[in-house]
Design an enzyme around this catalytic site. Structure first.
Site, short mmCIF file in Angstrom:
data_model
loop_
_atom_site.label_atom_id
_atom_site.label_comp_id
_atom_site.label_asym_id
_atom_site.label_seq_id
_atom_site.Cartn_x
_atom_site.Cartn_y
_atom_site.Cartn_z
N SER A 271 0.83 -1.22 0.00
CA SER A 271 0.00 0.00 0.00
C SER A 271 0.86 1.27 0.00
O SER A 271 0.57 2.23 -0.72
CB SER A 271 -0.96 0.01 1.19
OG SER A 271 -0.27 -0.22 2.40
N HIS A 301 -2.22 -8.79 2.06
CA HIS A 301 -1.87 -7.53 2.75
C HIS A 301 -3.00 -7.18 3.73
O HIS A 301 -3.31 -7.96 4.61
CB HIS A 301 -1.63 -6.47 1.66
CG HIS A 301 -1.00 -5.19 2.13
ND1 HIS A 301 -0.40 -5.03 3.35
CD2 HIS A 301 -0.89 -3.98 1.51
CE1 HIS A 301 0.06 -3.79 3.47
NE2 HIS A 301 -0.24 -3.13 2.36
N HIS A 350 5.36 -12.89 7.52
CA HIS A 350 5.63 -11.52 7.08
C HIS A 350 6.80 -11.51 6.11
O HIS A 350 7.71 -12.34 6.22
CB HIS A 350 5.95 -10.60 8.27
CG HIS A 350 5.76 -9.16 7.95
ND1 HIS A 350 6.76 -8.39 7.40
CD2 HIS A 350 4.67 -8.36 8.05
CE1 HIS A 350 6.29 -7.17 7.19
NE2 HIS A 350 5.02 -7.12 7.57
N ARG A 359 3.23 -4.73 16.68
CA ARG A 359 1.85 -4.23 16.55
C ARG A 359 0.87 -5.29 17.07
O ARG A 359 -0.22 -4.96 17.53
CB ARG A 359 1.56 -3.88 15.08
CG ARG A 359 2.48 -2.80 14.52
CD ARG A 359 2.28 -2.61 13.02
NE ARG A 359 2.55 -3.84 12.28
CZ ARG A 359 2.31 -4.01 10.98
NH1 ARG A 359 1.80 -3.01 10.28
NH2 ARG A 359 2.59 -5.15 10.38
N ASP A 405 -2.39 -8.17 11.70
CA ASP A 405 -3.76 -8.53 11.36
C ASP A 405 -4.31 -9.67 12.20
O ASP A 405 -5.51 -9.92 12.21
CB ASP A 405 -3.84 -8.91 9.87
CG ASP A 405 -3.49 -7.73 8.98
OD1 ASP A 405 -4.00 -6.63 9.25
OD2 ASP A 405 -2.70 -7.90 8.04
N1 CMX Z 1 0.46 -19.71 6.10
C1 CMX Z 1 0.84 -20.67 5.19
N2 CMX Z 1 1.84 -20.51 4.33
C2 CMX Z 1 2.54 -19.38 4.42
C3 CMX Z 1 2.25 -18.38 5.36
C4 CMX Z 1 1.16 -18.58 6.20
N3 CMX Z 1 0.77 -17.67 7.09
N4 CMX Z 1 3.13 -17.36 5.20
C5 CMX Z 1 3.95 -17.72 4.19
N5 CMX Z 1 3.58 -18.93 3.71
C6 CMX Z 1 4.16 -19.65 2.59
C7 CMX Z 1 4.15 -18.76 1.35
O1 CMX Z 1 2.86 -18.79 0.73
C8 CMX Z 1 5.26 -19.35 0.53
O2 CMX Z 1 4.77 -20.52 -0.07
P1 CMX Z 1 5.17 -20.88 -1.59
O3 CMX Z 1 6.67 -21.07 -1.56
O4 CMX Z 1 4.41 -22.13 -1.86
O5 CMX Z 1 4.76 -19.72 -2.43
C9 CMX Z 1 6.27 -19.78 1.61
O6 CMX Z 1 5.52 -19.89 2.84
C10 CMX Z 1 7.38 -18.76 1.82
O7 CMX Z 1 6.81 -17.49 2.06
P2 CMX Z 1 7.53 -16.44 3.02
O8 CMX Z 1 8.85 -16.12 2.43
O9 CMX Z 1 7.49 -16.93 4.42
O10 CMX Z 1 6.54 -15.20 2.98
P3 CMX Z 1 6.37 -14.07 1.85
O11 CMX Z 1 7.32 -12.98 2.12
O12 CMX Z 1 6.36 -14.66 0.49
O13 CMX Z 1 4.88 -13.58 2.16
C11 CMX Z 1 3.05 -12.92 3.51
C12 CMX Z 1 4.56 -12.80 3.28
C13 CMX Z 1 2.63 -11.96 4.62
C14 CMX Z 1 2.29 -12.56 2.23
C15 CMX Z 1 2.74 -14.39 3.94
O14 CMX Z 1 3.39 -14.67 5.16
C16 CMX Z 1 1.26 -14.67 4.06
O15 CMX Z 1 0.61 -15.00 3.06
N6 CMX Z 1 0.67 -14.55 5.32
C17 CMX Z 1 -0.75 -14.73 5.49
C18 CMX Z 1 -1.49 -13.48 5.05
C19 CMX Z 1 -1.24 -12.32 6.01
O16 CMX Z 1 -1.35 -12.46 7.22
N7 CMX Z 1 -0.98 -11.15 5.45
C20 CMX Z 1 -0.84 -9.91 6.23
C21 CMX Z 1 0.59 -9.38 6.33
C22 CMX Z 1 0.62 -8.08 7.08
C23 CMX Z 1 -0.03 -7.00 6.27
O17 CMX Z 1 0.51 -6.65 5.20
O18 CMX Z 1 -1.07 -6.50 6.65
#
Ligand code: CMX
Length: 466
Positions: A271, A301, A350, A359, A405
């Site tokens: 964002s 996000h 994250h 947070r 979140d």
């Molecule tokens: N549950 C299951 N799998 C997860 C996960 C979770 N909470 N977080 C990461 N992973 C997975 C990823 O999807 C990725 O899988 P693939 O290799 O199959 O694509 C793998 O673990 C590695 O990812 P990462 O390096 O740990 O995380 P990223 O930097 O790629 O992504 C984020 C970060 C936040 C998008 C991810 O942790 C996620 O999807 N979390 C759940 C959604 C969430 O809570 N988002 C809010 C974040 C805060 C905000 O911006 O508001």
């Protein structure tokens, strides 16, 4: 209040700014505009010096992983307002969340007694200085004075289908208010580049001022009677709560905390980055932040806060239907079902953080203080006990700990705010304050059009085959 508004208008020209400084001695406070005007020349000079003397200094390399992996950790964006450390979490202008809670003015006026005013954090993010209570109050007055929406905005919002997602409505509402942009008018009138930030600030203050009524209108339209009642005797957050229809001092405090902690998370998040990118084309702050809102609306996000509540509700109804107790064991079972289905656990993980998000921690502390016996809070706490272990065992996730979140919805739910499809709108009202504070500095420092280089897969192959 009138003096503050006339000051803001006078910020539009150097000449009047100089004369406003001359009058400072007869007033009790230095205004936001004066504080910024005093800072801009020095910051511009420092940046020019950095570029001139060290422009070719190398600060990092980029790997193929980073190129195809969402540019993780690539250092290529200047951000004034906050910095995110993987272990420690966010610092707003150098201050951690507990430090902000200790020094920023509160509603009661007694520092440290209650949550900081959103206005005091806005001042800090914009200027890097901790405001006095009088300065924070003057910003409240300025925002209230700018809060009236253009006449066409509420009728437009009223005409939208109730099933349209609240984030889509928020983006439409803000785009519609863009008719009042001072920045786009100034640009069309041909003002010089060195004055862009003065006009950008006008819009930035107005966007922050107008978002609560747009957001509250959406909430009242979608879930209630469409009526929005302001109370401009309160601060920004308190007035927002009244407009939403909540009249409870404890909920006001929660909203102050909520709005403060969601403001800024350095520049790389989707964002903030989207706002910065759109703004770099000299789109005005209304259009720039609409771009930011559309990025926030994604489930990876800002939408994750609604997904967390959805996940918890699904978990509860499954085990209630099966007559099973919701406890560490059943949560573990449900978490593995989610992961095995290839879905993410919302609220965990994250892109930068590698520890529990501060947070999350400050919201947990709020819950322990205000709602320790709330059953949903206890459930979230149990999830916190088991989830990092599950995600570590799963083995894919870089950060197995909760993010912001993961906790916010539970607090809102306690106060009867159960419409979780709407939760990201609250995040959107808050994020404006951080992303737009930076947008002010983008224009004040004359940052150029953002335009990184993309490469083709063939080019990447050619690099490794050399
Ligand atoms: N549950 C299951 N799998 C997860 C996960 C979770 N909470 N977080 C990461 N992973 C997975 C990823 O999807 C990725 O899988 P693939 O290799 O199959 O694509 C793998 O673990 C590695 O990812 P990462 O390096 O740990 O995380 P990223 O930097 O790629 O992504 C984020 C970060 C936040 C998008 C991810 O942790 C996620 O999807 N979390 C759940 C959604 C969430 O809570 N988002 C809010 C974040 C805060 C905000 O911006 O508001």
């Amino acid at each position: 209040m009138n003096r503050m508004i006339s000051k803001s208008a006078s910020a539009l020209s150097r000449k009047t700014l100089t004369s406003s400084f001359a009058k400072t001695s007869v007033r009790s406070i230095t205004t936001l505009q004066e504080t910024l005007a005093a800072q801009v020349p020095e910051k511009q000079a420092k940046l020019t010096q950095l570029k001139k003397e060290h422009g070719s200094h190398v600060i990092g390399n980029v790997t193929i992983d980073q190129c195809i992996g969402g540019a993780r950790s690539v250092k290529c964006m200047l951000w004034e307002t906050s910095n995110l450390d993987a272990e420690e979490g966010i610092r707003f202008r150098g201050l951690t969340i507990p430090e902000c809670q200790a020094v920023l003015p509160t509603y009661s006026g007694k520092t440290g007694d209650g949550e900081p005013l959103l206005e005091s954090l806005f001042w800090l993010l914009l200027t890097g200085e901790v405001p006095t209570k009088e300065q924070a109050d003057s910003l409240t007055a300025e925002l209230h004075a700018r809060s009236t929406l253009p006449a066409h905005v509420v009728p437009l919002l009223n005409s939208l289908p109730k099933q349209m997602h609240p984030m889509t409505q928020l983006s439409i509402g803000l785009m519609a208010a863009q008719t009042e942009s001072k920045f786009s008018k100034a640009y069309a009138d041909g003002v010089p580049k060195k004055e862009y930030h003065l006009h950008a600030l006008e819009d930035i203050l107005s966007v922050v001022a107008q978002l609560p009524e747009i957001a509250a209108t959406i909430y009242r339209n979608v879930y209630f009677d469409g009526k929005v009642n302001k109370d401009l005797s309160l601060d920004y957050s308190g007035n927002f709560c009244r407009m939403l229809g909540y009249d409870d001092p404890s909920f006001d405090e929660l909203m102050r905390l909520y709005l403060c902690i969601h403001t800024d998370h350095e520049g790389g998040n989707a964002s903030a980055h989207a706002t910065h990118l759109v703004g770099s084309t000299l789109s005005d702050p209304y259009l720039s932040y609409s771009g930011g809102l559309n990025a926030l609306a994604g489930p990876l996000h800002g939408l994750a806060n609604q997904e967390v509540l959805k996940w918890i509700q699904e978990l509860k109804s499954k085990f209630d239907a099966e007559g099973k107790e919701v406890n560490a064991e059943s949560i573990t079972e449900f978490a593995w079902e989610t992961l095995k289905a290839g879905k993410v656990i919302p609220g965990y993980g994250h892109a930068v953080l590698r520890k529990t998000d501060p947070r999350y921690t400050c919201q947990r502390e709020f819950a322990l203080k205000h709602i320790p016996d709330d059953p949903l809070f206890k459930l979230v706490d149990t999830i916190y006990q088991v989830m990092p272990g599950i995600l570590k065992e799963h083995g894919k996730v870089a950060n197995p700990y909760p993010n912001v979140d993961s906790h916010s919805g539970v607090l809102l739910w306690h106060y009867g705010f159960t419409q979780y499809q709407y939760y990201t709108v609250l995040f959107g009202v808050s994020r404006a304050v951080g992303a737009l504070s930076q947008l002010y500095w983008d224009r004040a420092l004359g940052l150029p059009l953002e335009r990184p280089k993309s490469v083709t897969p063939e080019w990447l192959w050619s690099q490794v085959q050399k």
